[in-house]
Design a protein around this motif. Sequence first.
Motif, PDB file in Angstrom:
ATOM      1  N   ILE A 183     -51.364  -6.510 -43.636  1.00  9.56           N
ATOM      2  CA  ILE A 183     -50.644  -5.268 -43.349  1.00  9.56           C
ATOM      3  C   ILE A 183     -49.179  -5.407 -43.742  1.00  9.56           C
ATOM      4  O   ILE A 183     -48.570  -4.498 -44.325  1.00  9.56           O
ATOM      5  CB  ILE A 183     -50.744  -4.917 -41.857  1.00  9.56           C
ATOM      6  CG1 ILE A 183     -52.182  -4.533 -41.480  1.00  9.56           C
ATOM      7  CG2 ILE A 183     -49.773  -3.796 -41.484  1.00  9.56           C
ATOM      8  CD1 ILE A 183     -52.604  -3.170 -41.932  1.00  9.56           C
ATOM      9  N   ALA A 184     -48.586  -6.554 -43.433  1.00  4.92           N
ATOM     10  CA  ALA A 184     -47.162  -6.762 -43.672  1.00  4.92           C
ATOM     11  C   ALA A 184     -46.825  -6.797 -45.156  1.00  4.92           C
ATOM     12  O   ALA A 184     -45.725  -6.404 -45.549  1.00  4.92           O
ATOM     13  CB  ALA A 184     -46.703  -8.052 -42.994  1.00  4.92           C
ATOM     14  N   THR A 185     -47.759  -7.245 -45.988  1.00  3.18           N
ATOM     15  CA  THR A 185     -47.450  -7.432 -47.413  1.00  3.18           C
ATOM     16  C   THR A 185     -47.981  -6.326 -48.305  1.00  3.18           C
ATOM     17  O   THR A 185     -47.427  -6.098 -49.390  1.00  3.18           O
ATOM     18  CB  THR A 185     -48.029  -8.780 -47.885  1.00  3.18           C
ATOM     19  OG1 THR A 185     -49.448  -8.812 -47.635  1.00  3.18           O
ATOM     20  CG2 THR A 185     -47.368  -9.946 -47.150  1.00  3.18           C
ATOM     21  N   MET A 186     -49.023  -5.615 -47.892  1.00  2.14           N
ATOM     22  CA  MET A 186     -49.631  -4.603 -48.757  1.00  2.14           C
ATOM     23  C   MET A 186     -48.924  -3.254 -48.614  1.00  2.14           C
ATOM     24  O   MET A 186     -48.463  -2.899 -47.532  1.00  2.14           O
ATOM     25  CB  MET A 186     -51.118  -4.438 -48.404  1.00  2.14           C
ATOM     26  CG  MET A 186     -51.976  -5.623 -48.770  1.00  2.14           C
ATOM     27  SD  MET A 186     -53.688  -5.445 -48.152  1.00  2.14           S
ATOM     28  CE  MET A 186     -54.188  -3.915 -48.988  1.00  2.14           C
ATOM     29  N   PRO A 187     -48.857  -2.466 -49.705  1.00  8.26           N
ATOM     30  CA  PRO A 187     -48.344  -1.097 -49.604  1.00  8.26           C
ATOM     31  C   PRO A 187     -49.251  -0.240 -48.724  1.00  8.26           C
ATOM     32  O   PRO A 187     -50.459  -0.500 -48.606  1.00  8.26           O
ATOM     33  CB  PRO A 187     -48.352  -0.594 -51.053  1.00  8.26           C
ATOM     34  CG  PRO A 187     -48.452  -1.828 -51.899  1.00  8.26           C
ATOM     35  CD  PRO A 187     -49.198  -2.833 -51.083  1.00  8.26           C
ATOM     36  N   VAL A 188     -48.684   0.784 -48.112  1.00 12.10           N
ATOM     37  CA  VAL A 188     -49.459   1.649 -47.223  1.00 12.10           C
ATOM     38  C   VAL A 188     -50.616   2.308 -47.970  1.00 12.10           C
ATOM     39  O   VAL A 188     -51.721   2.443 -47.436  1.00 12.10           O
ATOM     40  CB  VAL A 188     -48.543   2.721 -46.594  1.00 12.10           C
ATOM     41  CG1 VAL A 188     -49.365   3.758 -45.829  1.00 12.10           C
ATOM     42  CG2 VAL A 188     -47.527   2.067 -45.665  1.00 12.10           C
ATOM     43  N   SER A 189     -50.389   2.692 -49.208  1.00 15.09           N
ATOM     44  CA  SER A 189     -51.443   3.354 -49.988  1.00 15.09           C
ATOM     45  C   SER A 189     -52.660   2.454 -50.158  1.00 15.09           C
ATOM     46  O   SER A 189     -53.810   2.924 -50.101  1.00 15.09           O
ATOM     47  CB  SER A 189     -50.906   3.774 -51.357  1.00 15.09           C
ATOM     48  OG  SER A 189     -50.406   2.645 -52.060  1.00 15.09           O
ATOM     49  N   GLU A 190     -52.431   1.153 -50.375  1.00 16.36           N
ATOM     50  CA  GLU A 190     -53.549   0.224 -50.532  1.00 16.36           C
ATOM     51  C   GLU A 190     -54.261  -0.014 -49.202  1.00 16.36           C
ATOM     52  O   GLU A 190     -55.489  -0.183 -49.165  1.00 16.36           O
ATOM     53  CB  GLU A 190     -53.049  -1.100 -51.112  1.00 16.36           C
ATOM     54  CG  GLU A 190     -52.540  -0.991 -52.543  1.00 16.36           C
ATOM     55  CD  GLU A 190     -52.152  -2.342 -53.105  1.00 16.36           C
ATOM     56  OE1 GLU A 190     -52.482  -3.375 -52.478  1.00 16.36           O
ATOM     57  OE2 GLU A 190     -51.504  -2.384 -54.178  1.00 16.36           O
ATOM     58  N   ILE A 191     -53.515  -0.037 -48.117  1.00 14.04           N
ATOM     59  CA  ILE A 191     -54.137  -0.203 -46.804  1.00 14.04           C
ATOM     60  C   ILE A 191     -55.044   0.977 -46.496  1.00 14.04           C
ATOM     61  O   ILE A 191     -56.155   0.812 -45.978  1.00 14.04           O
ATOM     62  CB  ILE A 191     -53.048  -0.343 -45.715  1.00 14.04           C
ATOM     63  CG1 ILE A 191     -52.184  -1.579 -45.967  1.00 14.04           C
ATOM     64  CG2 ILE A 191     -53.671  -0.419 -44.322  1.00 14.04           C
ATOM     65  CD1 ILE A 191     -50.974  -1.690 -45.058  1.00 14.04           C
ATOM     66  N   LEU A 192     -54.594   2.180 -46.839  1.00 11.38           N
ATOM     67  CA  LEU A 192     -55.400   3.383 -46.594  1.00 11.38           C
ATOM     68  C   LEU A 192     -56.688   3.375 -47.410  1.00 11.38           C
ATOM     69  O   LEU A 192     -57.678   3.997 -47.009  1.00 11.38           O
ATOM     70  CB  LEU A 192     -54.585   4.634 -46.916  1.00 11.38           C
ATOM     71  CG  LEU A 192     -53.387   4.910 -45.998  1.00 11.38           C
ATOM     72  CD1 LEU A 192     -52.530   6.036 -46.563  1.00 11.38           C
ATOM     73  CD2 LEU A 192     -53.853   5.257 -44.592  1.00 11.38           C
ATOM     74  N   ASP A 193     -56.678   2.672 -48.526  1.00 14.88           N
ATOM     75  CA  ASP A 193     -57.872   2.607 -49.383  1.00 14.88           C
ATOM     76  C   ASP A 193     -58.799   1.458 -49.015  1.00 14.88           C
ATOM     77  O   ASP A 193     -59.860   1.304 -49.633  1.00 14.88           O
ATOM     78  CB  ASP A 193     -57.451   2.461 -50.856  1.00 14.88           C
ATOM     79  CG  ASP A 193     -56.780   3.722 -51.395  1.00 14.88           C
ATOM     80  OD1 ASP A 193     -57.065   4.811 -50.851  1.00 14.88           O
ATOM     81  OD2 ASP A 193     -55.977   3.618 -52.347  1.00 14.88           O
ATOM     82  N   ASP A 194     -58.409   0.657 -48.040  1.00 17.82           N
ATOM     83  CA  ASP A 194     -59.227  -0.476 -47.600  1.00 17.82           C
ATOM     84  C   ASP A 194     -59.827  -0.134 -46.238  1.00 17.82           C
ATOM     85  O   ASP A 194     -59.150  -0.246 -45.212  1.00 17.82           O
ATOM     86  CB  ASP A 194     -58.361  -1.733 -47.495  1.00 17.82           C
ATOM     87  CG  ASP A 194     -59.167  -2.993 -47.205  1.00 17.82           C
ATOM     88  OD1 ASP A 194     -60.191  -2.891 -46.494  1.00 17.82           O
ATOM     89  OD2 ASP A 194     -58.768  -4.084 -47.655  1.00 17.82           O
ATOM     90  N   PRO A 195     -61.095   0.306 -46.180  1.00 12.64           N
ATOM     91  CA  PRO A 195     -61.685   0.784 -44.913  1.00 12.64           C
ATOM     92  C   PRO A 195     -61.630  -0.234 -43.782  1.00 12.64           C
ATOM     93  O   PRO A 195     -61.331   0.128 -42.637  1.00 12.64           O
ATOM     94  CB  PRO A 195     -63.138   1.105 -45.306  1.00 12.64           C
ATOM     95  CG  PRO A 195     -63.102   1.333 -46.778  1.00 12.64           C
ATOM     96  CD  PRO A 195     -62.035   0.422 -47.306  1.00 12.64           C
TER      97      PRO A 195
END
Length: 290
Positions: free
Chosen positions: A91-103
């Motif tokens: 969570i700390a390193t990934m962009p928010v957009s990528e987190i939203l795409d990771d179920p």
Amino acid sequence: MSVKERDPLTGHQTTGHEWNGITELNTRVPRVIWFFIIVTHVWALVVWILLPTWPLLTTYTKGILGLDQRQEVEEKVVAANMARADWADSIATMPVSEILDDPELLARANGTAHQIFGDNCAGCHGADAAGGPGFPSLIDDAWLWGGDPDAIMETLRVGINAPHSETRYGQMLAFGRDGILERADVRAVVGYVKSLSGGDASAEQISAGAEIFAENCASCHGEDGAGMIELGAPNLTDDSWIYGGDDKSIYDSIWNGRQGWMPSWEGRLSETERKILTVYLTDLRQEATQ
């Protein structure tokens, strides 16, 4: 008066006290009361010996069991942080957009964010984040300072009109109370502002209000009333109203002014926790506006 007299009905001695013909009996304390008194005193003595109890000058008695609730809580917090370290680092390193795409990662973030939001944000914005009178909805697109992830992260960090040195500042003048506009002018602006969002107003109000708006309000809300994110000035052309969009509410806002407040969460929530909240709010808004 003698206290050795006995009541003829019960056989108990009297105390010698009498009120309006009613004599007080000198009855014994019931045995069950003595039983509970003894038990509670014994229990208190046992607790004093086993558990932390008595404060001293610089410390307190520890008890022979050596229990320390503060230490237990700290250990549980450490264990909880270790349990979520694997995905919290992502969570700390990934962009928010990528987190939203990771179920899977999104589910973990939302599961934690629900508790963080409930403890810190729901008191104002509601458990469903839909806001209420004086508190903005977080599930629509009407964000005063911008609703993209970077803007949300910054607002959470510095707050609005908060003590933080970098806080966002936003205030609407009290145009009526401070004598900037007369009552008739305020009423005209109310009609014009209502017309911007499709409300009913007379042509006379709209004409007069448009001129007053251009001279006093457009510098913050824009010439078209669509607001300015960089100033935290709300859009007046949509149907999202923090303090209400009826005649009285709009009049009160113009007459008395408004100044919202949101605390800075930098000192209470870690950067990762604020990012988890940002993911949660972005996901909520996407679901609500689809």
